[in-house]
Scaffold this active site. Structure first.
Site, PDB file in Angstrom:
ATOM      1  N   TYR A 142       0.853  -1.193   0.000  1.00  0.00           N
ATOM      2  CA  TYR A 142       0.000   0.000   0.000  1.00  0.00           C
ATOM      3  C   TYR A 142       0.892   1.248   0.000  1.00  0.00           C
ATOM      4  O   TYR A 142       1.692   1.444   0.911  1.00  0.00           O
ATOM      5  CB  TYR A 142      -0.866  -0.067   1.249  1.00  0.00           C
ATOM      6  CG  TYR A 142      -1.649   1.155   1.635  1.00  0.00           C
ATOM      7  CD1 TYR A 142      -1.585   1.633   2.934  1.00  0.00           C
ATOM      8  CD2 TYR A 142      -2.502   1.798   0.744  1.00  0.00           C
ATOM      9  CE1 TYR A 142      -2.325   2.724   3.340  1.00  0.00           C
ATOM     10  CE2 TYR A 142      -3.248   2.904   1.135  1.00  0.00           C
ATOM     11  CZ  TYR A 142      -3.146   3.367   2.434  1.00  0.00           C
ATOM     12  OH  TYR A 142      -3.879   4.442   2.836  1.00  0.00           O
ATOM     13  N   ASP A 182      -1.756  -5.959   9.458  1.00  0.00           N
ATOM     14  CA  ASP A 182      -2.801  -5.015   9.091  1.00  0.00           C
ATOM     15  C   ASP A 182      -3.901  -5.828   8.422  1.00  0.00           C
ATOM     16  O   ASP A 182      -3.769  -6.244   7.277  1.00  0.00           O
ATOM     17  CB  ASP A 182      -2.209  -3.957   8.150  1.00  0.00           C
ATOM     18  CG  ASP A 182      -3.209  -2.874   7.793  1.00  0.00           C
ATOM     19  OD1 ASP A 182      -4.417  -3.179   7.727  1.00  0.00           O
ATOM     20  OD2 ASP A 182      -2.784  -1.727   7.554  1.00  0.00           O
ATOM     21  N   ILE A 195      -7.143  -5.022   7.775  1.00  0.00           N
ATOM     22  CA  ILE A 195      -8.339  -4.213   7.564  1.00  0.00           C
ATOM     23  C   ILE A 195      -9.259  -4.736   6.465  1.00  0.00           C
ATOM     24  O   ILE A 195     -10.378  -4.285   6.341  1.00  0.00           O
ATOM     25  CB  ILE A 195      -8.012  -2.729   7.293  1.00  0.00           C
ATOM     26  CG1 ILE A 195      -7.317  -2.531   5.948  1.00  0.00           C
ATOM     27  CG2 ILE A 195      -7.180  -2.149   8.408  1.00  0.00           C
ATOM     28  CD1 ILE A 195      -7.187  -1.050   5.603  1.00  0.00           C
ATOM     29  N   LYS A 204     -13.018  -0.554   5.430  1.00  0.00           N
ATOM     30  CA  LYS A 204     -13.141  -1.427   4.261  1.00  0.00           C
ATOM     31  C   LYS A 204     -14.209  -2.484   4.467  1.00  0.00           C
ATOM     32  O   LYS A 204     -15.082  -2.677   3.628  1.00  0.00           O
ATOM     33  CB  LYS A 204     -11.796  -2.104   3.955  1.00  0.00           C
ATOM     34  CG  LYS A 204     -10.619  -1.170   3.988  1.00  0.00           C
ATOM     35  CD  LYS A 204     -10.649  -0.144   2.857  1.00  0.00           C
ATOM     36  CE  LYS A 204      -9.415   0.731   2.902  1.00  0.00           C
ATOM     37  NZ  LYS A 204      -9.429   1.772   1.883  1.00  0.00           N
TER      38      LYS A 204
END
Lengths: 474, 538
Positions: free
Chosen positions: A144, A229, A231, A267
């Protein structure tokens, strides 16, 4: 009148060339009726497919929103509440939801939940807690793009990429990890941990149990932290099912003080505007420190209250998770099949709000320049804002991340049509005029309000360097 | 949620050791760091920077050699992990279990888990009376009916006097949930989708309008100069990140809000240099003192980036007049530094004095606006600390550009913005609210100050804020910080009231206490006075 280094350096990343895609979109945004030839936004990983479920719930539950006659009795207590522990019912509800998103295979302790300002704030905060200026975290690439900013800007922590390639479908290998770790050692940089996104952004894949196990062993061996992470945990829409690091912890020998999870509702629930970021750590010192740091990014108590109600509604949550998955699966299928029809393949993925598209065969030359050139063509001529692999630090040119969950079905069709046109340009296939007529006649049912195009300030946040639209308007 | 729910660790107050920052010459009692104690005398001996260097190098070198010595000692020691194998079978079973566990740990890790130094500095248990008081009060909170013997909370500067007005407004105006749009259609995408991370334009317009109203409409605020953050706490930290590098410093008049120590220093690595104000001139800010502090900092090699003032002042409750503001501006201009004006209590005034914002001063000046930045928020004036709305207002476009980008780490929740846009746009309601709140604060202040006066406790003359700055120096023995903390402790344990001791605010004179009265009802005031009396008389 000089400002600080942080205020004046380039770490915010907004001067990179990838901004051109956003600029193109902002200057000429697609609208099905008002601007059908505009640029379609496919660079924003936003989940808009299940809004109506949210809307219905909120309408049916006015008490949850303390600012209604039904909910007003709670108003005083909530309005004054700024305890950095967060509302108990909020933490309980989030812990429950996180467990559900992992199929109920693992339980989360509400007392380990720490709030922060969105996933952005959570990523930054965990860095502040784990690493000092100059220390480094390993990150598997492609990653990302905003990590470069969020993990480094104010924290002054370094990032060291761990290269993954298409040779093995971009999986993280032990060799790659060791290589990155050694390289950092040679440069006299202290590696403090490894941060992974699982499910992966931009790949859309989930880590296999084996890989996850190997990662946990690696960090345990080196005595460095692991930040997962997660998410996109609930955006998994097909097998293999999601395996969270929290599940692995019981099976693999590891020091729980090294394991931390970053989570968010942006998300999975499609609620980025709510700014809910969560840091879940198995390390008491990190929880304690993080709690105090959360003062810099607490979730609004009004929002906590609303979400506490919503996420405690088991029936709603179960149905939402199922339905959201189903819609994502369908959308993914439509999109990837449309691409396959023109010989464009994507990395096989089972999660996320995007696909990792393989356009290597369309490059004039297999280099970064070739990728950028192709990207510019896609922006300018095909009029799609997609994200080039190089912005994700991908070592192989020719890959692009394309988001598909932030638009309605008809827009997807338009996008596919444009891609077909572009690919078939060589054959000079004439586009069926009937398609154009269908546009004018059908009543467009957008799954989200068209106000999003009409409002003066509307630019959705980009996971990439921030859109310049806000700058232009103020 | 019942009212006796405990409130722990509210955000805008610190909960970690509020160590006094090192003061040159070690003026105020106690807190000067050991380093300063070494450096300063050396500085006296070896004039100027030499002293600084020697003072840093010598302890540094000693420390280094000490560590080296320790390391050598440690490596000489045998590895104590594997336990001795010689023992009875029962014990052997235990031993082999523990042995296997130690094998596990030695196989799995190469030492203790290290978090960052930042995390370590804050994770230590906190000895600040400030923190302890807040925690005690929240464990046993006073309630007139349910818990009349509980601890009364006078340590939190929050305004609970006018929430009923807001409740009424909501009942009368928000018929549907917060996602209802003007046209009645639901617009969840307007609140659920990504919004500009420094706040929606409508919200900025509404907040700018509110700021103007709250400050008496003598000045107008430009919405394009606002950056919104999730509370004033991140607002001030973000501003600090923009204006200063690690190791730089800000001058702060004392006594000051204890939260500044965390908000301005913790993650930024910035220093705060106290500039002491005294009761002899009503704790007024003197430019001479600022100048002195600035020069001393320069001698130490410390770069001062700006001045941080709170106006209206927390914890004193006085306001800076135009003259002082002008002199501050001149001083900042002369030294080429910034001014951060924390005006979060601007609307909580109750005297006849009118509040003058820095923005008002700058409206009449045509130049040099680049160095002034204002912090604001809705936690005090609008009684909504839970909603997390803070403001950075700056005339400096570079600062705004940087702050906008940094706001991504602490953005305001979109549904919360929607509700507030509606509320703040109802200017008639806001006007009524502001006037009523002022009346109520004044009423409470008068009653409270009078009550204290009966006990012989005087308060500094103040005209703003949600608290009094009470002089209890006559009641402490000995006349120093220790005496002050003893009184604070007595007030908490025997009197069962939690107040903020001046030392937590870096006040140079012992015996002062900040007492917040806006969390009480009028009927509670005699109870408070009686309790203080109880302590005073023992």
């Amino acid at each position: 009148m000089s400002l600080s280094k942080i205020a004046t350096n380039d770490m915010h990343g907004e001067n990179s060339l990838y901004f051109d895609g956003w600029k193109a979109y902002d200057e000429n945004p697609f609208h099905p009726t008002k601007n059908p030839n505009g640029v379609i936004q496919m660079g924003l990983a936003e989940n808009q497919l299940s809004f109506n479920l949210m809307e219905e719930w909120i309408l049916k539950n006015p008490k949850a929103s303390i600012c209604t006659p039904e909910g007003i009795s709670q108003f005083k207590d909530v309005a004054i509440f700024q305890d950095y522990h967060g509302l108990t019912q909020f933490r309980n509800a989030v812990a429950k939801f996180m467990a559900k998103a992992r199929g109920g295979r693992v339980k989360f302790d509400p007392d380990r939940i720490v709030m922060s300002g969105g996933a952005t704030g959570a990523d930054e905060m965990i860095m502040f807690c784990l690493a000092d200026p100059g220390e480094a975290f390993l990150v598997p690439s492609p990653y990302y793009p905003a990590f470069d900013r969020d993990l480094r800007w104010r924290t002054q922590v370094k990032i060291r990429p761990v290269e993954c390639t298409s040779a093995n479908n971009f999986q993280i290998t032990r060799e790659a990890l060791e290589a990155a770790y050694q390289k950092a050692q040679e440069e006299n940089i202290k590696v403090k941990g490894l941060i992974i996104t699982n499910p992966s952004n931009p790949l859309g894949t989930t880590l296999s149990r084996e890989t996850l196990t190997s990662l946990v062993s690696f960090i345990n061996e080196k005595n460095i932290h692991l930040v997962a992470d997660e998410i996109y945990a609930a955006t998994v829409f097909s097998s293999p099912r999601f395996v969270s690091v929290s599940e692995i912890m019981d099976e693999v020998e590891c020091n729980p003080n090294l394991i931390h999870i970053v989570y968010s509702l942006s998300k999975d629930l499609g609620l980025p505007g709510f700014r809910v970021g969560i840091v879940y750590s198995y390390n008491d010192a990190v929880v304690s420190c993080g709690r105090k740091m959360s003062s810099f990014g607490l979730v609004s108590s009004q929002t906590q209250h609303l979400l506490a109600s919503m996420l405690s509604d088991d029936e709603f949550v179960d149905n939402f998770l199922m339905e959201s998955s189903r819609r994502l699966a369908k959308r993914h299928k439509t999109f990837t099949e449309g691409l396959v029809n023109v010989n464009i393949n994507c990395l096989k993925s089972n999660a996320g709000l995007f696909v990792w598209m393989d356009l290597r065969h369309l490059l004039k030359e297999p280099t970064l320049e070739g990728e950028i050139a192709l990207w510019r063509v896609i922006i300018k001529d095909v009029k799609l804002n997609v994200s080039p692999g190089s912005s994700f630090q991908c070592s192989e040119p020719g890959w692009f991340r394309v988001c598909f969950a932030n638009m309605d079905e008809d827009t997807v069709e338009v996008a596919l049509k444009r891609i077909r046109t572009f690919v078939g340009k060589g054959q000079e296939e004439a586009e069926a005029p009937t398609k154009a007529k269908r546009w004018k006649n059908s009543t467009l049912r957008l799954s989200f309000s068209s106000r999003i195009y009409d409002e003066a300030v509307m630019s959705p946040h980009s996971p990439m360097p921030h859109s310049p639209l806000v700058r232009a308007r103020t | 949620m019942n009212h006796s729910r405990s409130r722990r660790n509210p955000t805008r107050e610190p909960d970690f050791p509020t160590a006094k920052p090192p003061s040159p010459g070690g003026s105020s009692g106690g807190g000067a760091g050991a380093a300063m104690r070494l450096i300063v005398p050396l500085q006296g001996v070896v004039q100027g920077r030499g002293g600084l260097i020697l003072g840093s190098v010598i302890p540094g070198a000693l420390y280094y050699f000490f560590q080296l010595y320790l390391k050598r000692c440690r490596s000489a020691k045998p590895n104590s992990n594997p336990p001795s194998p010689s023992s009875s079978s029962a014990q052997l079973a235990d031993l082999s279990r523990s042995s296997s566990r130690s094998n596990l740990s030695s196989r799995g890790s190469v030492g203790p888990v290290r978090v960052s130094a930042r995390a370590n500095s804050i994770a230590k248990p906190n000895a600040s009376p400030y923190y302890i008081g807040l925690e005690r009060a929240s464990e046993d909170p006073y309630d007139r009916f349910d818990n009349p013997d509980g601890i009364m909370q006078l340590g939190l500067s929050e305004n609970r006097l006018s929430l009923d007005l807001i409740e009424t407004w909501i009942l009368e105006n928000l018929e549907r949930s917060m996602i209802g749009g003007a046209d009645g259609n639901l617009n969840i995408s307007g609140i659920a989708t990504y919004q500009p991370l420094d706040g929606m334009m409508e919200m900025k317009i509404a907040v700018a309008g509110f700021m103007s109203q709250v400050m008496g409409t003598t000045v107008s605020f430009d919405p394009s100069r606002l950056v919104l953050t999730s509370g004033a706490t991140p607002a001030i930290e973000t501003l600090c990140f923009c204006l200063a590098d690690q190791g730089n410093a800000f001058l702060v008049p004392t006594p000051y809000y204890p939260g500044f120590d965390r908000d301005m220093k913790w993650r930024t690595g910035v220093e705060l240099i106290p500039v002491h104000c005294r009761s002899s001139d009503n704790f007024a800010l003197s430019v001479t003192a600022l100048d002195q502090a600035f020069n001393q900092a320069r001698k130490r090699g410390q770069r001062v980036r700006g001045i941080l003032i709170s106006n209206p002042s927390n914890p004193i409750g006085n306001m800076l007049n135009k003259e002082t503001l002008y002199s501050l501006l001149d001083f900042a201009r002369e030294k080429n530094i910034h001014i951060i004006s924390d005006e979060i209590f601007a609307g909580s005034t109750y005297g006849s004095e009118e509040f003058v914002s820095m923005a008002e001063i700058l409206e009449s000046e045509d130049f040099d606006k680049d160095r002034v930045h204002i912090i604001y928020g809705l936690s005090k004036d609008l009684s909504l600390p839970g909603f997390r709305v803070g403001v950075i207002y700056s005339f400096n476009t570079s600062v705004l550009a940087a702050a906008k980008k940094l706001a991504r780490f602490s953005s305001v929740s979109a549904p919360t913005q929607r509700i507030l846009i509606s509320m703040l746009s109802d200017t008639r309601f806001i006007q009524r609210y502001i006037e009523t709140t002022r009346e109520r604060i004044q009423k409470m202040y008068v009653a409270f100050a009078a009550g204290l006066k009966q006990l012989g406790i005087e308060c500094t003359k103040s005209s703003a804020g949600l608290y009094c700055w009470a002089d209890m120096s006559g009641l402490i023995r000995p006349y120093n910080e220790k005496g002050e903390l003893e009184l604070w402790d007595k007030l908490l344990k025997i009197g069962k009231i939690n107040v903020t001791p001046g030392s937590a605010c870096h006040c140079i004179e012992p015996g002062w206490f900040r007492c917040c009265f806006t969390m009480l009802a009028e009927e509670d005031i005699p109870v408070v006075i009686k309790r203080i009396q109880r302590v005073v008389e023992t």
